[in-house]
Motif scaffolding. Sequence first.
Motif, PDB file in Angstrom:
ATOM      1  N   ASN A   8      -5.312  -2.606  -0.582  1.00 42.60           N
ATOM      2  CA  ASN A   8      -4.039  -3.219  -0.187  1.00 42.60           C
ATOM      3  C   ASN A   8      -2.906  -2.228   0.060  1.00 42.60           C
ATOM      4  OD1 ASN A   8      -5.141  -5.874  -0.518  1.00 42.60           O
ATOM      5  ND2 ASN A   8      -4.977  -5.534  -2.722  1.00 42.60           N
ATOM      6  N   ALA A   9      -3.223  -1.049   0.544  1.00 38.98           N
ATOM      7  CA  ALA A   9      -2.187  -0.058   0.845  1.00 38.98           C
ATOM      8  C   ALA A   9      -1.627  -0.312   2.240  1.00 38.98           C
ATOM      9  CB  ALA A   9      -2.775   1.347   0.780  1.00 38.98           C
ATOM     10  N   GLN A  10      -0.353  -0.069   2.412  1.00 40.89           N
ATOM     11  CA  GLN A  10       0.249  -0.174   3.733  1.00 40.89           C
ATOM     12  C   GLN A  10       0.260   1.205   4.371  1.00 40.89           C
ATOM     13  OE1 GLN A  10       3.620  -2.649   4.800  1.00 40.89           O
ATOM     14  NE2 GLN A  10       3.853  -3.095   2.627  1.00 40.89           N
ATOM     15  N   LEU A  18       3.266  -1.399  10.561  1.00 42.14           N
ATOM     16  CA  LEU A  18       2.663  -1.301   9.237  1.00 42.14           C
ATOM     17  C   LEU A  18       1.483  -2.248   9.141  1.00 42.14           C
ATOM     18  CD1 LEU A  18       5.717  -1.132   6.807  1.00 42.14           C
ATOM     19  CD2 LEU A  18       4.148   0.693   7.415  1.00 42.14           C
ATOM     20  N   ILE A  19       0.361  -1.733   8.633  1.00 43.75           N
ATOM     21  CA  ILE A  19      -0.830  -2.558   8.449  1.00 43.75           C
ATOM     22  C   ILE A  19      -1.346  -2.348   7.034  1.00 43.75           C
ATOM     23  CG2 ILE A  19      -1.519  -2.675  10.863  1.00 43.75           C
ATOM     24  CD1 ILE A  19      -3.416  -0.365  10.373  1.00 43.75           C
ATOM     25  N   ARG A  20      -1.962  -3.377   6.482  1.00 47.79           N
ATOM     26  CA  ARG A  20      -2.525  -3.300   5.135  1.00 47.79           C
ATOM     27  C   ARG A  20      -3.986  -2.919   5.256  1.00 47.79           C
ATOM     28  NH1 ARG A  20      -0.652  -6.089   0.054  1.00 47.79           N
ATOM     29  NH2 ARG A  20       1.169  -6.414   1.341  1.00 47.79           N
ATOM     30  N   GLN A  21      -4.354  -1.818   4.578  1.00 52.08           N
ATOM     31  CA  GLN A  21      -5.719  -1.325   4.655  1.00 52.08           C
ATOM     32  C   GLN A  21      -6.186  -0.829   3.291  1.00 52.08           C
ATOM     33  OE1 GLN A  21      -5.200   1.626   7.864  1.00 52.08           O
ATOM     34  NE2 GLN A  21      -6.624   0.357   9.028  1.00 52.08           N
ATOM     35  N   ASP A  22      -7.482  -0.606   3.191  1.00 54.58           N
ATOM     36  CA  ASP A  22      -8.076   0.002   2.008  1.00 54.58           C
ATOM     37  C   ASP A  22      -8.438   1.446   2.345  1.00 54.58           C
ATOM     38  OD1 ASP A  22      -7.920  -2.546   0.972  1.00 54.58           O
ATOM     39  OD2 ASP A  22     -10.054  -2.969   1.220  1.00 54.58           O
ATOM     40  N   ILE A  23      -8.450   2.310   1.317  1.00 56.47           N
ATOM     41  CA  ILE A  23      -8.762   3.720   1.505  1.00 56.47           C
ATOM     42  C   ILE A  23      -9.844   4.100   0.504  1.00 56.47           C
ATOM     43  CG2 ILE A  23      -7.834   6.070   1.448  1.00 56.47           C
ATOM     44  CD1 ILE A  23      -5.029   4.711   1.874  1.00 56.47           C
ATOM     45  N   LEU A  24     -10.931   4.658   1.001  1.00 53.73           N
ATOM     46  CA  LEU A  24     -12.026   5.103   0.149  1.00 53.73           C
ATOM     47  C   LEU A  24     -11.948   6.620   0.012  1.00 53.73           C
ATOM     48  CD1 LEU A  24     -14.637   4.479  -1.420  1.00 53.73           C
ATOM     49  CD2 LEU A  24     -15.875   4.768   0.752  1.00 53.73           C
ATOM     50  N   VAL A  25     -11.883   7.086  -1.243  1.00 55.13           N
ATOM     51  CA  VAL A  25     -11.798   8.524  -1.533  1.00 55.13           C
ATOM     52  C   VAL A  25     -13.036   8.914  -2.333  1.00 55.13           C
ATOM     53  CG1 VAL A  25     -10.433  10.328  -2.634  1.00 55.13           C
ATOM     54  CG2 VAL A  25      -9.274   8.337  -1.636  1.00 55.13           C
ATOM     55  N   ILE A  26     -13.769   9.883  -1.825  1.00 58.73           N
ATOM     56  CA  ILE A  26     -14.956  10.383  -2.518  1.00 58.73           C
ATOM     57  C   ILE A  26     -14.787  11.885  -2.734  1.00 58.73           C
ATOM     58  CG2 ILE A  26     -17.457  10.714  -2.409  1.00 58.73           C
ATOM     59  CD1 ILE A  26     -17.602   8.139  -0.771  1.00 58.73           C
ATOM     60  N   ALA A  47      -2.940  -0.981  -4.655  1.00 54.99           N
ATOM     61  CA  ALA A  47      -1.665  -0.405  -4.230  1.00 54.99           C
ATOM     62  C   ALA A  47      -0.617  -1.485  -4.003  1.00 54.99           C
ATOM     63  CB  ALA A  47      -1.857   0.409  -2.955  1.00 54.99           C
ATOM     64  N   ASN A  48      -1.037  -2.749  -3.925  1.00 53.27           N
ATOM     65  CA  ASN A  48      -0.133  -3.896  -3.833  1.00 53.27           C
ATOM     66  C   ASN A  48       0.953  -3.711  -2.771  1.00 53.27           C
ATOM     67  OD1 ASN A  48       0.784  -6.431  -4.450  1.00 53.27           O
ATOM     68  ND2 ASN A  48       2.097  -5.747  -6.113  1.00 53.27           N
ATOM     69  N   GLY A  49       0.562  -3.257  -1.591  1.00 50.71           N
ATOM     70  CA  GLY A  49       1.501  -3.130  -0.482  1.00 50.71           C
ATOM     71  C   GLY A  49       2.332  -1.863  -0.491  1.00 50.71           C
ATOM     72  N   ALA A  50       2.053  -0.923  -1.407  1.00 48.53           N
ATOM     73  CA  ALA A  50       2.791   0.343  -1.430  1.00 48.53           C
ATOM     74  C   ALA A  50       2.478   1.123  -0.154  1.00 48.53           C
ATOM     75  CB  ALA A  50       2.406   1.164  -2.653  1.00 48.53           C
ATOM     76  N   LEU A  51       3.445   1.879   0.314  1.00 48.82           N
ATOM     77  CA  LEU A  51       3.284   2.665   1.526  1.00 48.82           C
ATOM     78  C   LEU A  51       2.538   3.958   1.215  1.00 48.82           C
ATOM     79  CD1 LEU A  51       3.949   2.912   4.542  1.00 48.82           C
ATOM     80  CD2 LEU A  51       6.060   4.064   3.882  1.00 48.82           C
ATOM     81  N   VAL A  52       1.466   4.221   1.949  1.00 47.09           N
ATOM     82  CA  VAL A  52       0.681   5.428   1.779  1.00 47.09           C
ATOM     83  C   VAL A  52       1.025   6.367   2.935  1.00 47.09           C
ATOM     84  CG1 VAL A  52      -1.654   6.377   1.713  1.00 47.09           C
ATOM     85  CG2 VAL A  52      -1.162   4.179   0.638  1.00 47.09           C
ATOM     86  N   THR A  53       1.435   7.594   2.582  1.00 44.78           N
ATOM     87  CA  THR A  53       1.810   8.570   3.599  1.00 44.78           C
ATOM     88  C   THR A  53       1.159   9.909   3.285  1.00 44.78           C
ATOM     89  OG1 THR A  53       3.744   9.403   2.400  1.00 44.78           O
ATOM     90  CG2 THR A  53       4.093   7.507   3.841  1.00 44.78           C
ATOM     91  N   PRO A  54       1.102  10.798   4.270  1.00 41.67           N
ATOM     92  CA  PRO A  54       0.692  12.165   3.938  1.00 41.67           C
ATOM     93  C   PRO A  54       1.783  12.823   3.094  1.00 41.67           C
ATOM     94  CG  PRO A  54       1.222  11.960   6.278  1.00 41.67           C
ATOM     95  CD  PRO A  54       1.374  10.607   5.657  1.00 41.67           C
ATOM     96  N   GLY A  55       1.505  13.977   2.514  1.00 37.83           N
ATOM     97  CA  GLY A  55       2.515  14.680   1.727  1.00 37.83           C
ATOM     98  C   GLY A  55       3.764  14.937   2.558  1.00 37.83           C
ATOM     99  N   LEU A  56       4.922  14.755   1.960  1.00 37.68           N
ATOM    100  CA  LEU A  56       6.185  14.936   2.667  1.00 37.68           C
ATOM    101  C   LEU A  56       6.684  16.362   2.517  1.00 37.68           C
ATOM    102  CD1 LEU A  56       7.801  11.615   1.415  1.00 37.68           C
ATOM    103  CD2 LEU A  56       6.658  12.010   3.592  1.00 37.68           C
TER     104      LEU A  56
END
Length: 89
Positions: A8-10, A18-26, A47-56
């Motif tokens: 549920n990350a944005q 903005l789109i809600r997606q899942d992220i798989l980290v291995i 993530a409950n709709g939290a915004l996911v960004t690259p490092g700022l």
Amino acid sequence: MTSILIKNAQSVGTDGALIRQDILVIDGMITKVATNIKETTDRVIDANGALVTPGLVDVHVHFREPGFGYKETVTTGSKAAARGGFTTV
């Protein structure tokens, strides 16, 4: 092998919306970004709709050392930047 599923990350789509997606980290690497990933993982984070960004990057920093360390030091400024999501100052 360690796996984490962030649900549920944005994120910003290719059209800028903005789109809600899942992220798989291995093993610390993002391996998949998609809607509704259904994989068994070691850990699931909602993530409950939290915004996911690259490092700022903060390109305008004044650490105030030397001379004004009472205002801010490299240590305190770096910790504040990291807490705010900045990976480079």
